[in-house]
Design an enzyme around this catalytic site. Sequence first.
Site, PDB file in Angstrom:
ATOM      1  N   ASP A  73       0.880  -1.176   0.000  1.00 45.76           N
ATOM      2  CA  ASP A  73       0.000   0.000   0.000  1.00 45.76           C
ATOM      3  C   ASP A  73       0.911   1.217   0.000  1.00 45.76           C
ATOM      4  O   ASP A  73       2.121   1.099   0.234  1.00 45.76           O
ATOM      5  CB  ASP A  73      -0.879  -0.019   1.265  1.00 45.76           C
ATOM      6  N   SER A  74       0.316   2.395  -0.223  1.00 44.51           N
ATOM      7  CA  SER A  74       1.108   3.623  -0.154  1.00 44.51           C
ATOM      8  C   SER A  74       1.645   3.834   1.263  1.00 44.51           C
ATOM      9  O   SER A  74       2.592   4.578   1.458  1.00 44.51           O
ATOM     10  CB  SER A  74       0.235   4.817  -0.539  1.00 44.51           C
TER      11      SER A  74
ATOM     12  N   TYR B   9      -0.722   8.061  -2.554  1.00 45.22           N
ATOM     13  CA  TYR B   9      -0.807   7.760  -3.979  1.00 45.22           C
ATOM     14  C   TYR B   9      -1.980   8.512  -4.630  1.00 45.22           C
ATOM     15  O   TYR B   9      -1.968   8.745  -5.829  1.00 45.22           O
ATOM     16  CB  TYR B   9      -1.068   6.266  -4.196  1.00 45.22           C
ATOM     17  N   GLY B  10      -2.962   8.819  -3.810  1.00 50.16           N
ATOM     18  CA  GLY B  10      -4.232   9.343  -4.345  1.00 50.16           C
ATOM     19  C   GLY B  10      -4.110  10.641  -5.121  1.00 50.16           C
ATOM     20  O   GLY B  10      -4.979  10.961  -5.934  1.00 50.16           O
TER      21      GLY B  10
ATOM     22  N   CYS C  53      -4.483  -1.697  -1.846  1.00 51.32           N
ATOM     23  CA  CYS C  53      -4.631  -0.265  -2.082  1.00 51.32           C
ATOM     24  C   CYS C  53      -5.542  -0.085  -3.293  1.00 51.32           C
ATOM     25  O   CYS C  53      -5.251  -0.627  -4.370  1.00 51.32           O
ATOM     26  CB  CYS C  53      -3.235   0.304  -2.369  1.00 51.32           C
ATOM     27  N   ASN C  54      -6.632   0.625  -3.104  1.00 47.43           N
ATOM     28  CA  ASN C  54      -7.552   0.848  -4.226  1.00 47.43           C
ATOM     29  C   ASN C  54      -6.897   1.687  -5.320  1.00 47.43           C
ATOM     30  O   ASN C  54      -7.119   1.468  -6.507  1.00 47.43           O
ATOM     31  CB  ASN C  54      -8.816   1.553  -3.741  1.00 47.43           C
TER      32      ASN C  54
ATOM     33  N   GLU D  85      -1.386   8.474   8.367  1.00 47.41           N
ATOM     34  CA  GLU D  85       0.029   8.078   8.283  1.00 47.41           C
ATOM     35  C   GLU D  85       0.850   8.593   9.466  1.00 47.41           C
ATOM     36  O   GLU D  85       1.900   8.060   9.772  1.00 47.41           O
ATOM     37  CB  GLU D  85       0.646   8.587   6.978  1.00 47.41           C
TER      38      GLU D  85
ATOM     39  N   CYS E 279     -11.064   3.158   0.087  1.00 43.18           N
ATOM     40  CA  CYS E 279      -9.619   3.340   0.288  1.00 43.18           C
ATOM     41  C   CYS E 279      -9.284   2.525   1.530  1.00 43.18           C
ATOM     42  O   CYS E 279     -10.025   2.581   2.523  1.00 43.18           O
ATOM     43  CB  CYS E 279      -9.319   4.823   0.499  1.00 43.18           C
ATOM     44  N   THR E 280      -8.192   1.776   1.470  1.00 46.65           N
ATOM     45  CA  THR E 280      -7.904   0.851   2.569  1.00 46.65           C
ATOM     46  C   THR E 280      -7.495   1.567   3.861  1.00 46.65           C
ATOM     47  O   THR E 280      -7.450   0.938   4.924  1.00 46.65           O
ATOM     48  CB  THR E 280      -6.812  -0.154   2.159  1.00 46.65           C
ATOM     49  N   HIS E 281      -7.215   2.855   3.776  1.00 46.27           N
ATOM     50  CA  HIS E 281      -6.935   3.606   5.007  1.00 46.27           C
ATOM     51  C   HIS E 281      -8.215   3.825   5.840  1.00 46.27           C
ATOM     52  O   HIS E 281      -8.141   3.919   7.064  1.00 46.27           O
ATOM     53  CB  HIS E 281      -6.336   4.979   4.695  1.00 46.27           C
TER      54      HIS E 281
HETATM   55  N1  DGL Z   1      -4.788   3.121   0.875  1.00 44.97           N
HETATM   56  C1  DGL Z   1      -4.842   3.591  -0.442  1.00 44.97           C
HETATM   57  C2  DGL Z   1      -6.073   3.291  -1.228  1.00 44.97           C
HETATM   58  O1  DGL Z   1      -6.703   2.319  -0.919  1.00 44.97           O
HETATM   59  C3  DGL Z   1      -3.980   4.723  -0.850  1.00 44.97           C
HETATM   60  C4  DGL Z   1      -4.343   6.050  -0.311  1.00 44.97           C
HETATM   61  C5  DGL Z   1      -3.368   7.101  -0.794  1.00 44.97           C
HETATM   62  O2  DGL Z   1      -2.168   6.857  -0.695  1.00 44.97           O
HETATM   63  O3  DGL Z   1      -3.830   8.147  -1.285  1.00 44.97           O
HETATM   64  O4  DGL Z   1      -6.416   3.976  -2.158  1.00 44.97           O
END
Ligand code: DGL
Length: 276
Positions: A21-22, A53-54, A84-85, A163, A195-197
Amino acid sequence: MNKKKSPTDNSLPVAPVGFFDSGVGGLSVLQAVRRIMPHENLIYFADSAHCPYGNRSVDFVRRRSLAITGFLLAQGAKAVVVACNSASEAALELLRLTFPGLEIIGLEPAVKVAQSMSKNKKIGVLGTPLTLRGGRFFRLLNNFSAGMEVYTQPVAGLVELIETGCLDDAQTTAILKKNLRPLLKKGIDTLVLGCTHYPLLKEDIASLCGPQVELIDTAEPVARQLWRRLLSTGRLNPGPGSGHIEYFSSGAVQTVNPVLRKIMADPALVVFQSSV
Ligand code: DGL
């Protein structure tokens, strides 16, 4: 701390499952895998130096996804979960083309599940800008949103807070409130955590939404999909004993380590530095 070891043969059940994941968000998926498959050895890679990453370009996320998947494979991973989506949106097809023999499990916002669960046919999707403007997500909506009102909400600033370990403070709640308000105004009864966060803030989100809104998280279905794939390819680790987890990060370990310890509730957890 750096770490070097010889990789396990990735055709063996004892070989680890890799995740990336990011940052720390993919731990929500790793935790679900741990619950369902406690014997599996797991490797987690947090790309903290490049998080979030978003807001990045698709090309950038593709390059990172290729490099990290190569790293996990070099560690002997028998399967890789793109936890990570955003990375799945940007890079899943490319990863499967680049690593044809590798079992790669990706994620997508659980619109299909929401469609079957929503009673009033009004659903909300929280996600990163990269995920919600992507072609995969667009196809998903085309295929599974007939007869539904789908409201998407790209969220800014939340991943960065998570984070740094701000899982339950006022700033995090304020961002959640701001992003949930327009969805709640539309009368949604189902909310997809795209989003997995976000599942790391599930309690806060649930209390802001109230009991009339069902939250949908993809971690459990993804873990079950991984279980099925490992079983059908004869690579499910039968145990005995609890599998071990190794953590790597591209970020500064002194920053990342405490956050991982908090989320995994493991004060002894150690993150290894990786220059990938
Ligand atoms: N956890 C991530 C997702 O599922 C990445 C979120 C990010 O880095 O912006 O999209």
